[in-house]
Each structure stands twice: as C-alpha cells, then as structure tokens.
Design a protein around this motif. Structure first.
Motif, mmCIF file in Angstrom:
data_model
loop_
_atom_site.group_PDB
_atom_site.id
_atom_site.type_symbol
_atom_site.label_atom_id
_atom_site.label_comp_id
_atom_site.label_asym_id
_atom_site.label_seq_id
_atom_site.Cartn_x
_atom_site.Cartn_y
_atom_site.Cartn_z
ATOM 1 N N SER A 88 -12.462 -13.359 -6.056
ATOM 2 C CA SER A 88 -12.013 -12.127 -6.522
ATOM 3 C C SER A 88 -12.295 -11.345 -7.895
ATOM 4 O O SER A 88 -12.693 -10.276 -8.701
ATOM 5 N N PHE A 89 -13.262 -12.802 -8.788
ATOM 6 C CA PHE A 89 -13.612 -12.927 -10.459
ATOM 7 C C PHE A 89 -15.204 -13.741 -10.545
ATOM 8 O O PHE A 89 -15.673 -14.158 -9.700
ATOM 9 N N PHE A 90 -15.725 -13.059 -11.151
ATOM 10 C CA PHE A 90 -16.680 -13.632 -11.285
ATOM 11 C C PHE A 90 -16.394 -14.198 -13.391
ATOM 12 O O PHE A 90 -16.071 -12.901 -14.063
ATOM 13 N N LEU A 91 -16.398 -15.326 -13.281
ATOM 14 C CA LEU A 91 -16.270 -15.647 -14.852
ATOM 15 C C LEU A 91 -17.728 -16.226 -15.646
ATOM 16 O O LEU A 91 -17.929 -16.986 -14.891
ATOM 17 N N PHE A 92 -17.734 -15.336 -16.771
ATOM 18 C CA PHE A 92 -18.717 -15.803 -17.452
ATOM 19 C C PHE A 92 -19.111 -16.445 -18.896
ATOM 20 O O PHE A 92 -17.857 -16.198 -19.537
ATOM 21 N N ASP A 93 -19.696 -17.516 -18.788
ATOM 22 C CA ASP A 93 -19.336 -18.594 -20.063
ATOM 23 C C ASP A 93 -20.430 -18.446 -21.319
ATOM 24 O O ASP A 93 -21.432 -18.379 -21.152
ATOM 25 N N TYR A 94 -20.171 -17.486 -22.120
ATOM 26 C CA TYR A 94 -20.885 -18.104 -23.744
ATOM 27 C C TYR A 94 -20.634 -18.373 -24.744
ATOM 28 O O TYR A 94 -19.909 -18.129 -25.234
ATOM 29 N N ASP A 95 -21.688 -19.052 -25.086
ATOM 30 C CA ASP A 95 -21.452 -19.810 -25.961
ATOM 31 C C ASP A 95 -21.757 -19.966 -27.465
ATOM 32 O O ASP A 95 -23.072 -18.704 -27.322
ATOM 33 N N ASP A 96 -21.798 -20.621 -27.944
ATOM 34 C CA ASP A 96 -22.655 -20.273 -29.305
ATOM 35 C C ASP A 96 -22.753 -19.271 -30.238
ATOM 36 O O ASP A 96 -24.314 -18.654 -30.354
ATOM 37 N N LEU A 97 -21.671 -18.010 -30.523
ATOM 38 C CA LEU A 97 -22.207 -16.797 -30.498
ATOM 39 C C LEU A 97 -21.350 -16.547 -32.330
ATOM 40 O O LEU A 97 -22.081 -15.520 -32.773
ATOM 41 N N ASN A 98 -21.113 -17.758 -32.820
ATOM 42 C CA ASN A 98 -20.581 -17.780 -34.027
ATOM 43 C C ASN A 98 -20.267 -16.058 -34.562
ATOM 44 O O ASN A 98 -19.465 -15.777 -34.358
ATOM 45 N N ASP A 99 -21.137 -16.006 -35.581
ATOM 46 C CA ASP A 99 -21.020 -14.526 -36.161
ATOM 47 C C ASP A 99 -21.107 -13.738 -35.412
ATOM 48 O O ASP A 99 -20.043 -12.170 -36.019
#
Length: 142
Positions: free
Chosen positions: A83-94
C-alpha cells in the motif's frame, strides 16, 4: 495511522527470506523507541568511512519492507500486497532540515524519518489503492 497495515520485517538488511509479518505502527514504534536501534544508529554515525558504514548496517540493522510476500520471501513475483512506496533520499547533508520542513507540509507524505547514517531521509507515500498484482507493481516502479 492504521495499526492494521501489514508489512514485512527481518533482523538483517540483506536477508530477503523468512520475512516476518508485523504492522507498520509496530515498525514506527520500534524506530522511535528501541534502545538497541538508538545504539546502532549512534555507532554507524560514528563510523567515518562510508563503505564501513554500509557493511555495519548490512550486518547489524533490521530491515522492513512495505509489502507482504508469499512464503516470506521478498521477490517481485511473490508480492501479496503493498500500500506504500518508500523513497530513500541520500546525502542531503545541509539541506536535510529544510527538506524535513517541506515534507511536514506535503499531504502526500504518509511518514518520513532520518536515515540511520543521519544525512538522508526515508520518505513513505501511501498509494491510493493497494497493489496486489506483481505485474502491476513492476509497471508502477518501472
């Protein structure tokens, strides 16, 4: 949130077999309150080498998947439901804090949390209707 939404859980990230069923609320509660997870997060954030961080996570961290699978084996053709999608956002830092504030205002976001390494986000979006057909699922993510 609905505590009836089933998801899959495993003690190690790279173990795609023998997934156990739990609820999404149980996963979220574990992320928020588990002392063991807090210790693991502190340790991984103290590791400076990115490759060593990844190895540590693979060997020590539990894993959850927002779907359920036949035979407890994570494989597209075994999909029962998601029932979901997961998104992984890396290296966002500041940018991390400002993006968190944006996500809090985004009504499409079901939930989000800071990744174990501390510089990214895991963002969960709830689908309008569950996907119960692996072919449809593959088309959705393809």
């Amino acid at each position: 949130m609905s505590n009836e939404i089933e998801v899959s859980w495993q003690d190690k990230i790279y173990n795609a077999e023998d997934l156990k069923l739990t609820t999404i609320d149980t996963v979220f509660e574990n992320i928020k309150t588990s002392e063991k997870l807090k210790e693991l997060v502190a340790t991984v954030r103290g590791i400076q080498d990115e490759d060593l961080q990844k190895k540590y996570k693979a060997n020590k961290f539990p894993y959850f998947n927002l779907g359920t699978f036949k035979g407890g084996h994570r494989k597209n053709t075994n999909l029962i439901c998601t029932s979901f999608f997961l998104f992984d956002y890396d290296d966002l830092n500041d940018k991390l804090d400002s993006i968190k504030e944006q996500l809090k205002q985004d009504k499409r976001v079901f939930a989000f949390f800071v990744s174990p390494r501390g510089n990214g986000l895991k963002v969960i979006y709830r689908l309008d209707k569950p996907i119960t057909d692996h072919v449809c699922f593959t088309r959705q993510i393809g």
